[in-house]
Design a protein around this motif. Sequence first.
Motif, mmCIF file in Angstrom:
data_model
loop_
_atom_site.group_PDB
_atom_site.id
_atom_site.type_symbol
_atom_site.label_atom_id
_atom_site.label_comp_id
_atom_site.label_asym_id
_atom_site.label_seq_id
_atom_site.Cartn_x
_atom_site.Cartn_y
_atom_site.Cartn_z
ATOM 1 N N LYS A 1 30.885 37.413 27.042
ATOM 2 C CA LYS A 1 30.470 36.107 27.527
ATOM 3 C C LYS A 1 31.453 35.032 27.083
ATOM 4 C CE LYS A 1 26.137 35.758 27.631
ATOM 5 N NZ LYS A 1 24.709 35.666 27.233
ATOM 6 N N GLY A 2 31.865 34.218 28.020
ATOM 7 C CA GLY A 2 32.823 33.172 27.739
ATOM 8 C C GLY A 2 34.262 33.601 27.883
ATOM 9 N N ARG A 3 34.510 34.899 27.979
ATOM 10 C CA ARG A 3 35.865 35.410 28.131
ATOM 11 C C ARG A 3 36.102 36.055 29.490
ATOM 12 N NH1 ARG A 3 37.609 39.478 25.108
ATOM 13 N NH2 ARG A 3 35.519 40.365 24.742
ATOM 14 N N PHE A 4 35.083 36.726 30.008
ATOM 15 C CA PHE A 4 35.200 37.431 31.279
ATOM 16 C C PHE A 4 34.424 36.682 32.354
ATOM 17 C CE2 PHE A 4 35.798 42.052 29.585
ATOM 18 C CZ PHE A 4 36.824 41.616 28.765
ATOM 19 N N THR A 5 34.916 36.760 33.568
ATOM 20 C CA THR A 5 34.243 36.147 34.700
ATOM 21 C C THR A 5 34.184 37.141 35.854
ATOM 22 O OG1 THR A 5 35.057 33.943 34.086
ATOM 23 C CG2 THR A 5 34.204 34.228 36.316
ATOM 24 N N ILE A 6 32.987 37.388 36.337
ATOM 25 C CA ILE A 6 32.816 38.231 37.507
ATOM 26 C C ILE A 6 32.653 37.336 38.730
ATOM 27 C CG2 ILE A 6 30.297 38.427 37.222
ATOM 28 C CD1 ILE A 6 30.524 41.296 38.304
ATOM 29 N N SER A 7 33.250 37.740 39.819
ATOM 30 C CA SER A 7 33.125 36.998 41.060
ATOM 31 C C SER A 7 33.257 37.958 42.226
ATOM 32 C CB SER A 7 34.180 35.888 41.151
ATOM 33 O OG SER A 7 35.489 36.436 41.147
ATOM 34 N N ARG A 8 32.948 37.474 43.401
ATOM 35 C CA ARG A 8 33.067 38.326 44.570
ATOM 36 C C ARG A 8 33.504 37.502 45.758
ATOM 37 N NH1 ARG A 8 27.578 41.118 45.158
ATOM 38 N NH2 ARG A 8 28.503 41.975 47.082
ATOM 39 N N ASP A 9 34.175 38.167 46.662
ATOM 40 C CA ASP A 9 34.580 37.577 47.916
ATOM 41 C C ASP A 9 34.080 38.516 49.000
ATOM 42 O OD1 ASP A 9 35.806 36.613 50.213
ATOM 43 O OD2 ASP A 9 37.665 36.094 49.183
ATOM 44 N N ASN A 10 32.935 38.193 49.545
ATOM 45 C CA ASN A 10 32.324 39.095 50.514
ATOM 46 C C ASN A 10 33.152 39.226 51.788
ATOM 47 O OD1 ASN A 10 30.273 39.579 48.738
ATOM 48 N ND2 ASN A 10 28.748 38.332 49.805
ATOM 49 N N ALA A 11 33.892 38.186 52.130
ATOM 50 C CA ALA A 11 34.749 38.259 53.303
ATOM 51 C C ALA A 11 35.855 39.288 53.119
ATOM 52 C CB ALA A 11 35.346 36.896 53.613
ATOM 53 N N LYS A 12 36.265 39.520 51.874
ATOM 54 C CA LYS A 12 37.299 40.501 51.567
ATOM 55 C C LYS A 12 36.735 41.809 51.041
ATOM 56 C CE LYS A 12 40.816 37.036 50.482
ATOM 57 N NZ LYS A 12 41.751 36.522 49.446
ATOM 58 N N ASN A 13 35.423 41.905 50.963
ATOM 59 C CA ASN A 13 34.762 43.108 50.439
ATOM 60 C C ASN A 13 35.297 43.483 49.063
ATOM 61 O OD1 ASN A 13 33.279 43.287 52.812
ATOM 62 N ND2 ASN A 13 34.652 44.778 53.743
ATOM 63 N N THR A 14 35.429 42.487 48.218
ATOM 64 C CA THR A 14 36.051 42.692 46.915
ATOM 65 C C THR A 14 35.270 41.972 45.826
ATOM 66 O OG1 THR A 14 38.234 42.881 47.938
ATOM 67 C CG2 THR A 14 38.171 42.460 45.577
ATOM 68 N N VAL A 15 35.128 42.638 44.696
ATOM 69 C CA VAL A 15 34.570 42.032 43.505
ATOM 70 C C VAL A 15 35.649 42.033 42.429
ATOM 71 C CG1 VAL A 15 33.577 44.212 42.684
ATOM 72 C CG2 VAL A 15 32.646 42.029 41.869
ATOM 73 N N TYR A 16 35.663 40.998 41.608
ATOM 74 C CA TYR A 16 36.701 40.818 40.608
ATOM 75 C C TYR A 16 36.105 40.713 39.215
ATOM 76 C CZ TYR A 16 39.207 39.300 44.785
ATOM 77 O OH TYR A 16 39.759 39.222 46.039
#
Length: 120
Positions: free
Chosen positions: A65-80
Amino acid sequence: QVQLVESGGGLVQAGGSLRLSCAASGRTFSSSAMGWFRQVPGKDRAFIAAVSEGGRYTNYADSVKGRFTISRDNAKNTVYLQMNSLKPEDTAVYYCAALRDYYSASVAYWGQGTQVTVSS
């Protein structure tokens, strides 16, 4: 039904950053909460982060927590997974996962994993 392929792992110095990507099949991606887990030899695979279907809600393990960030771009079918301020104890194989639901973080499908090594 979703297939997940991770990329972006590698070797990094402590304090550095990496961004992991998980490319998913598009059929069910937008309907699935997604998560990241990690595993080291001799240990259980551990939850790291989850993001809701639309990307609005996120949850993190205390260790990141505070160091990692999860995100997603559904248009690109990708999670980061953006990993900052990396520590040697972050060394692990990181797995992308499609979740049965965001709240329980139970896993429906796993990716193959990508190695992250953080040197001291």
